[in-house]
Design a protein around this motif. Structure first.
Motif, PDB file in Angstrom:
ATOM      1  N   ILE A 148     -23.355 -46.871  59.498  1.00 19.85           N
ATOM      2  CA  ILE A 148     -22.727 -48.110  59.948  1.00 19.85           C
ATOM      3  C   ILE A 148     -21.282 -48.132  59.476  1.00 19.85           C
ATOM      4  CG2 ILE A 148     -22.735 -50.629  59.824  1.00 19.85           C
ATOM      5  CD1 ILE A 148     -25.052 -49.599  61.392  1.00 19.85           C
ATOM      6  N   ARG A 149     -20.352 -48.320  60.421  1.00 13.14           N
ATOM      7  CA  ARG A 149     -18.945 -48.499  60.066  1.00 13.14           C
ATOM      8  C   ARG A 149     -18.642 -49.997  60.122  1.00 13.14           C
ATOM      9  NH1 ARG A 149     -15.454 -46.472  56.950  1.00 13.14           N
ATOM     10  NH2 ARG A 149     -16.112 -48.488  56.161  1.00 13.14           N
ATOM     11  N   ASN A 198     -22.477 -48.761  64.941  1.00 14.71           N
ATOM     12  CA  ASN A 198     -23.307 -47.645  64.513  1.00 14.71           C
ATOM     13  C   ASN A 198     -22.752 -46.342  65.080  1.00 14.71           C
ATOM     14  OD1 ASN A 198     -25.629 -45.638  64.881  1.00 14.71           O
ATOM     15  ND2 ASN A 198     -26.584 -47.172  63.580  1.00 14.71           N
ATOM     16  N   ILE A 199     -22.618 -45.336  64.237  1.00 13.92           N
ATOM     17  CA  ILE A 199     -22.160 -44.013  64.663  1.00 13.92           C
ATOM     18  C   ILE A 199     -23.277 -43.016  64.387  1.00 13.92           C
ATOM     19  CG2 ILE A 199     -20.435 -42.195  64.381  1.00 13.92           C
ATOM     20  CD1 ILE A 199     -18.568 -44.398  63.264  1.00 13.92           C
ATOM     21  N   ARG A 231     -21.732 -40.123  68.771  1.00 12.68           N
ATOM     22  CA  ARG A 231     -21.578 -41.231  69.716  1.00 12.68           C
ATOM     23  C   ARG A 231     -21.498 -42.548  68.945  1.00 12.68           C
ATOM     24  NH1 ARG A 231     -27.471 -40.204  71.751  1.00 12.68           N
ATOM     25  NH2 ARG A 231     -26.340 -38.868  73.187  1.00 12.68           N
ATOM     26  N   LEU A 232     -20.769 -43.473  69.516  1.00 11.78           N
ATOM     27  CA  LEU A 232     -20.664 -44.817  68.953  1.00 11.78           C
ATOM     28  C   LEU A 232     -21.671 -45.713  69.646  1.00 11.78           C
ATOM     29  CD1 LEU A 232     -18.938 -46.638  67.010  1.00 11.78           C
ATOM     30  CD2 LEU A 232     -17.631 -47.277  69.040  1.00 11.78           C
ATOM     31  N   ARG A 233     -22.349 -46.566  68.866  1.00 15.22           N
ATOM     32  CA  ARG A 233     -23.366 -47.467  69.413  1.00 15.22           C
ATOM     33  C   ARG A 233     -23.169 -48.862  68.831  1.00 15.22           C
ATOM     34  NH1 ARG A 233     -28.883 -44.407  68.164  1.00 15.22           N
ATOM     35  NH2 ARG A 233     -28.187 -44.794  66.044  1.00 15.22           N
ATOM     36  N   ALA A 253     -15.046 -46.013  71.003  1.00 18.22           N
ATOM     37  CA  ALA A 253     -15.880 -44.850  71.293  1.00 18.22           C
ATOM     38  C   ALA A 253     -15.011 -43.622  71.542  1.00 18.22           C
ATOM     39  CB  ALA A 253     -16.770 -45.131  72.502  1.00 18.22           C
ATOM     40  N   ALA A 254     -13.886 -43.805  72.262  1.00 22.95           N
ATOM     41  CA  ALA A 254     -12.955 -42.703  72.476  1.00 22.95           C
ATOM     42  C   ALA A 254     -12.335 -42.256  71.157  1.00 22.95           C
ATOM     43  CB  ALA A 254     -11.870 -43.121  73.466  1.00 22.95           C
ATOM     44  N   TRP A 255     -12.017 -43.211  70.302  1.00 21.94           N
ATOM     45  CA  TRP A 255     -11.458 -42.903  68.980  1.00 21.94           C
ATOM     46  C   TRP A 255     -12.429 -42.035  68.189  1.00 21.94           C
ATOM     47  CZ3 TRP A 255      -6.746 -43.857  66.695  1.00 21.94           C
ATOM     48  CH2 TRP A 255      -6.668 -43.737  65.308  1.00 21.94           C
TER      49      TRP A 255
END
Length: 458
Positions: free
Chosen positions: A142-143, A164-165, A183-185, A380-382
Motif C-alpha cells: 500500500i502506498r 495498492n501496488i 500494476r496499480l490498483r 498508473a503510468a507513473w
C-alpha cells in the motif's frame, strides 16, 4: 574536515551538470531499445510521447519522486547532453493524458525492455540458464496518499488510505531482482485479485528475458489459492506458497511425528561439531498434502506441506527470573510446494521470498515515495515508468560492477557525478572529478552502453 577558504557561491556556469552518470545510463536504455519500443508501441494522444516518457524515466533515475522534481533535468549543461527534455508542467499534462489501455502499453514496453537489457547485460539474470533456476516473487504493498482528490484511494489491509501496488520480481541465486510486471490498483483491492494473470505475464516476461532453467514461483499466504498455484502448474513451474492455517493445514501439522522434526540453520543457530547437527530453536518437517479440497476435484493439488516450527520464548516470572518449562510450545509456519528440492533447501528458498520486500523498499525510497497525480491513470503510468527506470538502474548497476548495489547506492556512486562539458572539434568532452572512487565502474558502464551488442550464444 573544514572549509579551507571563504567561499562565494555563484550559480553561473552553463557547462556544469550534477548528474553526469545519466549519460551512460540513458545510453544503456537506448541501446537496449527503449526509444524504439516507445515509438512503436505507445499510442498515447500526446505529441513527442517518446521524448516525454524518457524524460520522466531519466528524472526518476536521477532521483525524482514527484513531477516537480523532474526539473532536475534542465539545469546547467544538460540541454547540451540530452535533447527532448520537457518541463515538469508538460510532463504532468502528458501523464494525465494516459488511459488504461496506454498504461498496458507501457507495461508491455517494460517487459520487452527487460529482454533488451538482459541481452545487452547478460548478468542481469545470471544463473537463469538451463543449468540453474530463477525465482518469481509476487507481492503487493500500500502506498499511502493524502487529500481527497486521489482517484481510487481507499483504506486497505494496512488500515491506511492509499493505493495498492502489485508486482512480480524475477531473481536468481546469483542476481538481484528485477521487476517483471507491476500494476496499480485501488486501495481496497484484495491482495490476491488478479494474481493468476500477473503471474502468467511475469513467467512469460522471465522466459523472454532469457530464463531457461526451472522457475520457482513464491508468494505469501495472501496468495494461497488456486489462481496462483493453478497458473504455476499450467506454466510447468514450481510453486512455493505460504499456507493459511485452516483446519486441513492444522490437522496435517498435528499428524507430523515428533521424530521427523529436523533442526535447521536459523538465526542464532549453533553448529555442534560432536553431534554434527545444528542446535537451534527452529526445526523443519514435511508431510504429503492435498490443497484446495473445497474446490472441484480437477483443482485439487497434491503437493508437499513443509512446516517450520520455532519454539516460543518463555515469559519471565514477576521477579524477573526465567520460569522452568513444563512443555515446549511452538509457532508453526507452513507452505505448500511441488518442488523437488530437499526439505531443508525448500524451506530456505521459501524464506528467500522476502527479497521482494527489498524491491518495494527501493521503489518507495525512489520514484514511488509519492504518487504525484490526482488522476488514477496518471499514477498508473507513473508506476509503469518507475518499473522501467528500476530495471534500467539494475542493469546499469551490473554493468558498473555494482551488481548487488541498491538503487540509492547507484545514484550516489554512478549517476550523481558532477561533470563539466567542453567542446573539442566535433565532439563534447565530459570532464569528471579526478580520483572519483567509482570511476572504473562508471567507465565500465559507459563501455557497455556505447559498445557493440554482446554476441548471442546458442
Amino acid at each position: 574536515m573544514k572549509a579551507s577558504h571563504t567561499i562565494r557561491p555563484v550559480f553561473d556556469d552553463p557547462n556544469l551538470v550534477s548528474v553526469a552518470g545519466l549519460v551512460p545510463v540513458v545510453g544503456l536504455a537506448e541501446s537496449a531499445g527503449l526509444h524504439d519500443l516507445l515509438q512503436d508501441q505507445l499510442s498515447v494522444a500526446s505529441a513527442n510521447a517518446t521524448a516525454k516518457a524518457t524524460s520522466v524515466v531519466g528524472g526518476m533515475l536521477a532521483g525524482a519522486d514527484s513531477i516537480d522534481d523532474l526539473d532536475l533535468l534542465r539545469h546547467g549543461g544538460m540541454p547540451r547532453l540530452f535533447s527532448g527534455v520537457r518541463a515538469p508542467s508538460t510532463l504532468g499534462t502528458f501523464l494525465r493524458s494516459f488511459t488504461h489501455g496506454h498504461v498496458q502499453q507501457l507495461d508491455a514496453i517494460g517487459a520487452d525492455l527487460l529482454g533488451g537489457l538482459t541481452k545487452r547485460v547478460p548478468d542481469v539474470l545470471a544463473g537463469g540458464d538451463a543449468e540453474g533456476f530463477a525465482c518469481i516473487d509476487v507481492d503487493d504493498t500500500i502506498r499511502e496518499v493524502h487529500g481527497y482528490t486521489k482517484q481510487a484511494a481507499a483504506y486497505g489491509y494496512t488500515g491506511v488510505r492509499g493505493l495498492n501496488i502489485q508486482l512480480a520480481t524475477v531473481s536468481t541465486p546469483l542476481a538481484a531482482p528485477v521487476i517483471a510486471r507491476a500494476r496499480l490498483r485501488k486501495g481496497s483491492t484484495a491482495s490476491a485479485k488478479g494474481a493468476g494473470r500477473l503471474l502468467a505475464q511475469a513467467i512469460s516476461t522471465a522466459r523472454a528475458a532469457g530464463v531457461r532453467g526451472q522457475v520457482l514461483c513464491r508468494a505469501d499466504s495472501a496468495y494461497y489459492g488456486w489462481a496462483f498455484v493453478g497458473t504455476a502448474i499450467r506454466a510447468k513451474t514450481w510453486f512455493s506458497v505460504t499456507a493459511r492455517m485452516g483446519k486441513t493445514v492444522t490437522a496435517a501439522i498435528a499428524s507430523i511425528e515428533e521424530s521427523t522434526w529436523r533442526p535447521i540453520k536459523y538465526p542464532k543457530a549453533v553448529w555442534d561439531e560432536e553431534e554434527q547437527r545444528w542446535v537451534s530453536d527452529a526445526e523443519v518437517a514435511e508431510v504429503p498434502f492435498v490443497a484446495f479440497t473445497g474446490r472441484r476435484k480437477a483443482e485439487h493439488v497434491t503437493c508437499r506441506l513443509i512446516v517450520r516450527r520455532v519454539k516460543r520464548l518463555q515469559r519471565l516470572a514477576s521477579d524477573g527470573t526465567e520460569q522452568g518449562e513444563l512443555f515446549a510450545t511452538y509457532r508453526h509456519h507452513g507452505f505448500i510446494t511441488n518442488s523437488r528440492l530437499g526439505m531443508v533447501e525448500a524451506d530456505q528458498r521459501h524464506r528467500d521470498h522476502a527479497i521482494v520486500e527489498q524491491v518495494i523498499a527501493e521503489l518507495k525510497d525512489g520514484p514511488l515515495a509519492h504518487l504525484p497525480s490526482g488522476k488514477y491513470t496518471a499514477n498508473a503510468a507513473w508506476v509503469s515508468l518507475a518499473v522501467i527506470a528500476f530495471n534500467i538502474a539494475r542493469a546499469a548497476a551490473v554493468a558498473a560492477d555494482l551488481a548487488k548495489a541498491r538503487w540509492a547506492t547507484l545514484r550516489q556512486k554512478i549517476i550523481k557525478v558532477p561533470g563539466r562539458i567542453a567542446s573539442t572539434a566535433r565532439r563534447l568532452d565530459l570532464h569528471l572529478p579526478i580520483h572519483w572512487p567509482w570511476a572504473q565502474g562508471w567507465e565500465s558502464l559507459h563501455a557497455v552502453a556505447t559498445g557493440p551488442p554482446v554476441a548471442a550464444t546458442s
